[in-house]
Design a protein around this motif. Structure first.
Motif, short mmCIF file in Angstrom:
data_model
loop_
_atom_site.label_atom_id
_atom_site.label_comp_id
_atom_site.label_asym_id
_atom_site.label_seq_id
_atom_site.Cartn_x
_atom_site.Cartn_y
_atom_site.Cartn_z
N SER A 31 0.82 -1.21 0.00
CA SER A 31 0.00 0.00 0.00
C SER A 31 0.86 1.26 0.00
CB SER A 31 -0.92 -0.01 1.21
OG SER A 31 -0.17 -0.20 2.38
N LYS A 48 -8.57 -1.26 11.99
CA LYS A 48 -7.78 -0.95 10.81
C LYS A 48 -6.33 -0.76 11.20
CE LYS A 48 -11.72 1.29 8.78
NZ LYS A 48 -12.19 2.19 7.77
N LEU A 50 -2.22 -0.41 9.80
CA LEU A 50 -1.30 -0.10 8.71
C LEU A 50 0.08 -0.58 9.13
CD1 LEU A 50 -1.38 1.65 6.09
CD2 LEU A 50 -0.61 3.51 7.52
N LEU A 52 4.22 -0.80 8.06
CA LEU A 52 5.32 -0.44 7.17
C LEU A 52 6.57 -1.18 7.64
CD1 LEU A 52 4.99 3.45 6.89
CD2 LEU A 52 3.92 1.72 5.50
N THR A 79 -3.06 5.05 17.56
CA THR A 79 -3.34 6.47 17.42
C THR A 79 -4.38 6.89 18.45
OG1 THR A 79 -4.99 5.93 15.78
CG2 THR A 79 -2.83 6.51 14.97
N PRO A 80 -4.32 8.16 18.89
CA PRO A 80 -5.28 8.59 19.93
C PRO A 80 -6.73 8.51 19.47
CG PRO A 80 -3.81 10.39 19.29
CD PRO A 80 -3.32 9.19 18.61
N PHE A 81 -6.96 8.56 18.15
CA PHE A 81 -8.34 8.56 17.67
C PHE A 81 -8.85 7.16 17.32
CE2 PHE A 81 -5.43 10.00 14.29
CZ PHE A 81 -5.55 8.96 13.40
N ALA A 82 -8.09 6.13 17.69
CA ALA A 82 -8.48 4.77 17.29
C ALA A 82 -9.77 4.31 17.97
CB ALA A 82 -7.35 3.80 17.60
N THR A 83 -9.96 4.70 19.22
CA THR A 83 -11.15 4.25 19.94
C THR A 83 -12.25 5.30 19.83
OG1 THR A 83 -9.93 5.06 21.84
CG2 THR A 83 -10.12 2.70 21.62
N VAL A 84 -13.46 4.93 20.22
CA VAL A 84 -14.59 5.87 20.12
C VAL A 84 -14.33 7.10 20.99
CG1 VAL A 84 -17.05 6.16 20.49
CG2 VAL A 84 -16.20 4.00 19.61
N GLN A 126 0.76 0.96 12.73
CA GLN A 126 -0.08 2.07 13.15
C GLN A 126 -1.51 1.56 13.24
OE1 GLN A 126 0.47 5.29 13.80
NE2 GLN A 126 2.54 5.70 13.04
N LEU A 128 -5.12 2.45 13.26
CA LEU A 128 -5.92 3.63 12.93
C LEU A 128 -7.31 3.56 13.56
CD1 LEU A 128 -5.02 3.99 9.18
CD2 LEU A 128 -4.01 5.15 11.11
N ALA A 129 -7.84 2.38 13.67
CA ALA A 129 -9.14 2.22 14.31
C ALA A 129 -9.13 0.89 15.06
CB ALA A 129 -10.26 2.24 13.28
N LEU A 130 -9.74 0.90 16.22
CA LEU A 130 -9.63 -0.26 17.09
C LEU A 130 -11.01 -0.75 17.48
CD1 LEU A 130 -7.88 -2.13 18.71
CD2 LEU A 130 -7.59 -0.36 20.41
N LEU B 41 -12.29 7.07 8.46
CA LEU B 41 -12.26 6.51 9.82
C LEU B 41 -13.66 6.59 10.43
CD1 LEU B 41 -8.97 8.06 11.19
CD2 LEU B 41 -9.33 5.72 10.45
N ASN B 43 -14.63 6.01 13.42
CA ASN B 43 -14.68 6.49 14.81
C ASN B 43 -14.48 7.99 14.94
OD1 ASN B 43 -15.17 4.06 15.98
ND2 ASN B 43 -13.04 3.57 16.38
N SER B 61 -7.29 13.34 11.98
CA SER B 61 -8.63 12.99 12.43
C SER B 61 -9.18 14.13 13.29
CB SER B 61 -8.59 11.70 13.23
OG SER B 61 -9.25 11.84 14.45
N LYS B 63 -12.15 14.75 16.13
CA LYS B 63 -13.18 14.17 16.98
C LYS B 63 -13.84 15.30 17.76
CE LYS B 63 -11.60 9.52 18.12
NZ LYS B 63 -12.74 8.64 18.05
N ASP B 127 -6.07 15.47 15.64
CA ASP B 127 -4.82 14.72 15.71
C ASP B 127 -4.27 14.54 14.30
OD1 ASP B 127 -4.41 13.58 18.51
OD2 ASP B 127 -6.54 13.26 18.14
N ILE B 129 -1.12 12.67 12.30
CA ILE B 129 -0.02 11.73 12.47
C ILE B 129 0.77 11.62 11.18
CG2 ILE B 129 0.49 9.31 12.86
CD1 ILE B 129 -1.76 9.40 14.87
#
Lengths: 246, 286
Positions: A31, A48, A50, A52, A79-84, A126, A128-130, B41, B43, B61, B63, B127, B129
């Motif tokens: 990718s 999600k 990623l 490398l 990443t800090p935005f991975a969770t809701v 990385q 990105l979403a969890l 994303l 979320n 992102s 939020k 954020d 990255i």
């Protein structure tokens, strides 16, 4: 007691799956062709990841170089935005460090490291979403990225989680809601065999149900290996066709 | 990136003459092709990914969270954090990027945009990255344009749920409630208004010339650097000189600065248009 009905009497889970169904699995290989030697992107449901891979390359520090075999470094960053809810984890977060240690241990055995003396292979993940199955998605992404980098491996490592509901029904490929409610384990299976390269079980799972859970987890891993293999072969064909046209 | 003496001399000659010839045949005010996507994303309220041909990539992102307002400062409602892969959280570039972006955003976002009711407002957590950057990069400031584009796209694609309760709650004890239909969600930056998040353009100075969006080789021979903001369709604050490498450094003249502002003025509009078309053409998966 949970707000959710984890497994209904009709045999449906919170997201409408049956007990033995994995979530939507999508992966892409190569990718990031310009910025790394090998790269991959894995979506397992809403998780999600990623990946490398840099290397094999000359290590920056002498201490990282060994004449007997190559060395492997795995960095995971969530990443800090991975969770809701936004959640910034410190760099030395214990769980993340444990995760990278587990991945390093697994892939130290999966890569033919003796082929890469005095070299370093660096894997950056990385998240990105969890949404559950963090270790599983990281393992699958690493497998694909290492393959893309052309690093020799003994076989695929494909991974999935499985849990047990009510001590009776095993459930495959859990999401966050199910992970919070159930005891579960993560397995990493070597290729088409039934051998495990990775097993992580942090919650209670009854001894009598362990066999059932492992069986479904291994079957799920085989399915994921198939899906990854399709993607790898497609990419290979595409690349060969490109070379032939030149 | 290490250039040999000959390479360096050749590049300098090409770039500092009256007729600039860039190694990749670009005009002085031309960008490299940028690849970008939005809203991928689930979320986040808004998200974007921007990629340059040299492999640099940034994911941003946005939020939103409902908070009780205590002060009327926009800066309290904005939370900007930049993370560069492989760099410490207190590295100079990471800290300064966060503060530069936060300041320029605070100037462009009116408080009314985030205010929900008399007592409640949205708090935005932005954020960015940087996943990868060219390995021989001499200064992180060159990726500032990339980061600001990612933040721009993420904010432009940010949608917030529709408020269904009353906006006048100074007297009544009521918590804001929202419509659960995401089709009714409205964009943070409405399409019909001129309001837009700011963009930052990095320019490299070589001799009398200024190069927009310098590549890794051009950074190496740059004698000085500048970044110029672009907001509400004109170039303006923040303008700051930055050093793009550690070897050569020459002073900026007034002409350079005026030149930089007019260059950004002339290209800014078309960059915005290109970025907006990415936002409009992206379909949210969710």
């Amino acid at each position: 007691m949970s707000r959710f009905e984890i497994y209904s009497p009709e045999g449906l889970r919170v997201d409408g799956r049956r007990w033995n169904e994995i979530r939507r699995f999508e992966c892409r290989i190569n990718s990031h062709p310009t910025s790394s030697d090998g790269s991959s992107y894995v979506e397992q449901g809403n998780t999600k990841v990623l990946c490398l891979v840099q290397g094999p390359m000359e290590p920056a520090l002498r201490s990282q170089s060994s004449t007997a075999q190559g060395s492997l470094i795995v960095n995971v960053s969530v990443t800090p935005f991975a969770t809701v809810e936004r959640n910034k984890r410190p760099r030395n977060d214990r769980r993340i460090q444990e995760l990278s240690a587990t991945l390093t241990r697994t892939f130290n055995k999966a890569i033919v490291l003796k082929n890469y003396p005095r070299s370093l292979i660096q894997v950056n993940l990385q998240v990105l979403a969890l949404d559950g199955g963090l270790l599983a998605a990281c393992t699958n992404a690493t497998t694909l990225a290492l393959m893309d980098a052309g690093i020799s491996m003994y076989d695929y490592i494909s991974s999935v989680t499985a849990g047990i509901f009510d001590g009776q029904t095993p459930l495959l490929d859990l999401n966050t809601i199910e992970e919070n409610e159930l005891g579960f384990l993560t397995v990493g299976v070597i290729g088409e065999s039934e051998k495990l390269a990775l097993l992580l079980m942090e919650d209670r799972v009854g001894m009598d149900s362990l066999e059932k859970v492992l069986a479904i987890a291994i079957a799920g891993s085989h399915r994921i290996r198939e899906l990854m293999d399709i993607q790898v072969r497609n990419y290979g064909k595409h690349k060969v066709a490109k070379l032939a046209n030149q | 990136m290490v250039l040999s003496t000959t390479e360096r001399y050749y590049l300098l000659e090409c770039l500092s003459g009256s007729k600039v010839i860039r190694a990749d045949a670009r005009r002085v005010d031309q960008f490299r092709p940028v690849e970008a996507t939005c809203s991928f994303l689930p979320n986040s309220n808004g998200s974007s990914r921007v990629r340059l041909p040299d492999g640099s990539e940034c994911i941003a992102s946005v939020k939103a969270k409902v908070v009780k307002v205590e002060s009327s400062e926009v800066t309290d409602l904005l939370n900007v954090e930049v993370d560069i892969n492989g760099q410490r959280d207190d590295a100079e570039a990471v800290v300064s990027f966060s503060s530069i972006l936060k300041e320029s955003l605070a100037q462009c976002i009116p408080e009314s945009l985030l205010k929900l009711t008399e007592k409640y407002a949205f708090e935005l957590s932005i954020d960015a990255i940087v996943i990868s950057y060219p390995s021989g990069i001499s200064s992180f400031y060159s990726i500032l344009t990339l980061v600001s584009m990612a933040v721009y796209l993420a904010l432009k694609s940010t949608s917030l749920p529709l408020l269904t309760s009353t906006t006048e709650d100074a007297e009544v004890e009521e918590e804001p409630t929202f419509s659960d239909d995401w089709d009714l969600a409205k964009l943070l930056f409405p399409k019909d208004r001129l309001l837009a998040p700011p963009l930052l353009f990095v320019l490299a100075m070589v001799g009398p010339n200024l190069l927009l969006d310098p590549s890794v080789e051009e950074l190496e021979v740059a004698e000085n650097g500048l970044f110029v903001g672009f907001a509400s369709n004109k170039a303006g604050a923040p303008i700051r000189s930055i050093s793009l490498n550690s070897t050569n450094n020459k002073g900026l003249s007034t002409n350079h600065i005026l030149d930089a502002v007019s260059t950004v003025d002339s290209v800014g509009g078309s960059v915005l248009k290109a970025l907006n078309s990415i936002v409009e053409n992206s379909t949210s998966e969710f």
